[in-house]
Design a protein around this motif. Structure first.
Motif, PDB file in Angstrom:
ATOM      1  N   HIS A   1     -17.054 -90.516  22.040  1.00 29.92           N
ATOM      2  CA  HIS A   1     -16.700 -89.668  23.175  1.00 29.92           C
ATOM      3  C   HIS A   1     -17.477 -90.096  24.429  1.00 29.92           C
ATOM      4  CE1 HIS A   1     -14.659 -86.923  20.383  1.00 29.92           C
ATOM      5  NE2 HIS A   1     -15.691 -87.115  19.588  1.00 29.92           N
TER       6      HIS A   1
ATOM      7  N   MET B   1     -19.079 -78.968   9.543  1.00 34.67           N
ATOM      8  CA  MET B   1     -20.119 -79.359  10.482  1.00 34.67           C
ATOM      9  C   MET B   1     -20.973 -78.148  10.819  1.00 34.67           C
ATOM     10  SD  MET B   1     -19.830 -81.380  14.129  1.00 34.67           S
ATOM     11  CE  MET B   1     -19.244 -79.970  15.081  1.00 34.67           C
TER      12      MET B   1
ATOM     13  N   LEU C   1     -11.896 -82.764  14.731  1.00 30.16           N
ATOM     14  CA  LEU C   1     -11.993 -82.281  13.354  1.00 30.16           C
ATOM     15  C   LEU C   1     -11.052 -81.095  13.136  1.00 30.16           C
ATOM     16  CD1 LEU C   1     -15.895 -82.279  12.916  1.00 30.16           C
ATOM     17  CD2 LEU C   1     -14.279 -83.921  11.929  1.00 30.16           C
TER      18      LEU C   1
ATOM     19  N   ILE D   1     -17.687 -83.464  19.552  1.00 29.71           N
ATOM     20  CA  ILE D   1     -17.630 -83.976  18.179  1.00 29.71           C
ATOM     21  C   ILE D   1     -16.663 -83.161  17.338  1.00 29.71           C
ATOM     22  CG2 ILE D   1     -18.985 -84.266  16.063  1.00 29.71           C
ATOM     23  CD1 ILE D   1     -21.370 -85.016  17.790  1.00 29.71           C
ATOM     24  N   ALA D   2     -16.625 -81.848  17.584  1.00 32.75           N
ATOM     25  CA  ALA D   2     -15.750 -80.972  16.789  1.00 32.75           C
ATOM     26  C   ALA D   2     -14.280 -81.112  17.170  1.00 32.75           C
ATOM     27  CB  ALA D   2     -16.184 -79.520  16.951  1.00 32.75           C
TER      28      ALA D   2
ATOM     29  N   ALA E   1     -24.137 -87.932  15.907  1.00 27.91           N
ATOM     30  CA  ALA E   1     -22.912 -87.893  15.098  1.00 27.91           C
ATOM     31  C   ALA E   1     -23.010 -86.777  14.072  1.00 27.91           C
ATOM     32  CB  ALA E   1     -22.697 -89.236  14.400  1.00 27.91           C
ATOM     33  N   ASN E   2     -21.857 -86.287  13.625  1.00 27.36           N
ATOM     34  CA  ASN E   2     -21.833 -85.354  12.504  1.00 27.36           C
ATOM     35  C   ASN E   2     -22.205 -86.113  11.225  1.00 27.36           C
ATOM     36  OD1 ASN E   2     -19.259 -86.685  12.999  1.00 27.36           O
ATOM     37  ND2 ASN E   2     -18.403 -85.459  11.325  1.00 27.36           N
TER      38      ASN E   2
ATOM     39  N   ARG F   1     -21.517 -80.840  20.922  1.00 26.22           N
ATOM     40  CA  ARG F   1     -20.951 -80.296  19.687  1.00 26.22           C
ATOM     41  C   ARG F   1     -19.454 -80.037  19.834  1.00 26.22           C
ATOM     42  NH1 ARG F   1     -20.060 -75.834  16.370  1.00 26.22           N
ATOM     43  NH2 ARG F   1     -20.856 -76.146  14.250  1.00 26.22           N
TER      44      ARG F   1
ATOM     45  N   THR G   1     -17.795 -88.821  16.537  1.00 26.25           N
ATOM     46  CA  THR G   1     -17.209 -88.079  15.429  1.00 26.25           C
ATOM     47  C   THR G   1     -16.898 -89.029  14.278  1.00 26.25           C
ATOM     48  OG1 THR G   1     -16.175 -86.517  16.973  1.00 26.25           O
ATOM     49  CG2 THR G   1     -15.347 -86.539  14.709  1.00 26.25           C
TER      50      THR G   1
END
Length: 340
Positions: A311, A262, A334, A330-331, A179-180, A327, A284
């Protein structure tokens, strides 16, 4: 011109520039640096220039003093700029909200979670011999106590919206969760997923009364981030946990965000997943940094709560490609401004 602008800024109390240049240690260091460096430029010996700080009368380069003073002002500006660069900006969601009220909420949050932790920690102590005897690796009952504590701690203060729960592996399936990392509240929030995991945390956290001791009893993983041997041992321990059926949670940025964005990921978590043959589950976190920004752990701002987006699991044999794919996942939810 630069020195003139910075000199006026130094006179503004309360600014990072004022705080940096008001420090006697900083001033002393800058004077020594400016004299030594400028003396070298002027053709003087470095030690002779530095000694001039104690005895200007014996300093033969008196004609160079105006240059040294200008150089000192310039270095003070550099030190202040470095102090400003290290400051953690307030997230947009927290701007305009009362810092005093956030401080009160933060105090109440910690008082509440401490009150909850005392009886729960005693419960963990009582269970510890039985857990070590029958479930030494996964320690599910200790995790359940952690889960109750985290949920009860956060529920009165902010809401959590879970999305993508269908992407979670089965309860007893080992996986690497990543996770971030925005805030001190990230771990509290991730316990709402309802999946047992061991998370990696710096060694000093395990010495925090009650909280750190609970982490030790649950079997979370210690790491000394400045010791390469500790990092290798940590990854090896995580691989062993996965092989024995326990899941592991990593924050692949390595630490909480310094600027709200991030950061780049480190490959360790993905290498462990490849070697253990388990999936990587990207997650995320949105909103924890606005509630309790990094560097402001004593404050809890009001807000819309936290979104946790799970995800689809990622599998593969190439750690680099898995890292890139995770990545991107997760991004994806955002705002672009929050991705470095």
């Amino acid at each position: 011109m630069l020195s003139m602008r910075c000199s006026s800024a130094v006179s503004l109390p309360g600014t990072a520039l004022h705080r940096a240049t008001a420090c006697p240690a900083v001033q002393q260091h800058v004077r020594r640096c400016s004299l030594a460096r400028a003396g070298t430029i002027c053709g003087l010996g470095r030690s002779a220039a530095t000694n001039g700080l104690q005895s200007t009368a014996s300093y033969s380069g008196r004609q160079h003093l105006p240059f040294l003073q200008r150089r000192q002002s310039s270095l003070l500006c550099e030190a202040a700029a470095a102090a400003d660069a290290g400051a953690v900006p307030l997230p947009e969601d927290a701007k305009g909200k009362s810092s005093f009220a956030a401080g009160i909420r933060g105090f109440c949050f910690y008082l509440w979670t401490l009150t909850l932790s005392l009886p729960l920690f005693v419960t963990m102590l009582v269970m510890a011999p039985f857990v070590m005897l029958f479930d030494k690796v996964r320690r599910l009952w200790q995790h359940k106590v952690n889960n109750v504590w985290a949920r009860a701690s956060t529920t009165p203060w902010y809401g959590i919206k879970l999305e993508g729960l269908e992407n979670l592996p089965a309860f007893d399936e080992p996986a690497v969760y990543i996770a971030n990392h925005q805030s001190f509240l990230d771990i509290f929030s991730l316990f709402h997923l309802g999946r047992p995991f061991k998370f990696v945390s710096k060694t000093s956290n395990f010495f925090i009364p009650i909280v750190g001791w609970s982490m030790f009893l649950t079997g979370h993983v210690m790491i000394n981030r400045v010791d390469n041997r500790s990092m290798i041992k940590c990854l090896s321990q995580c691989k062993d946990l996965l092989a024995q059926g326990a899941s592991v949670l990593f924050f692949p940025e390595g630490t909480r965000t310094k600027d709200g964005k991030m950061a780049a990921f480190k490959k360790g978590a993905f290498s462990v997943a490849v070697k253990a043959g388990v999936p990587v589950v990207p997650i995320t976190l949105i909103g924890t940094g606005a509630l309790m920004p990094n560097g402001q752990e004593g404050k809890l701002y009001s807000g819309e709560g936290v979104r946790i987006i799970v995800h689809k699991p990622i599998t593969g044999t190439n750690a680099d490609s898995m890292m890139k794919e995770a990545r991107q996942a997760i991004a994806s939810p955002l705002p672009p401004a929050l991705v470095a």
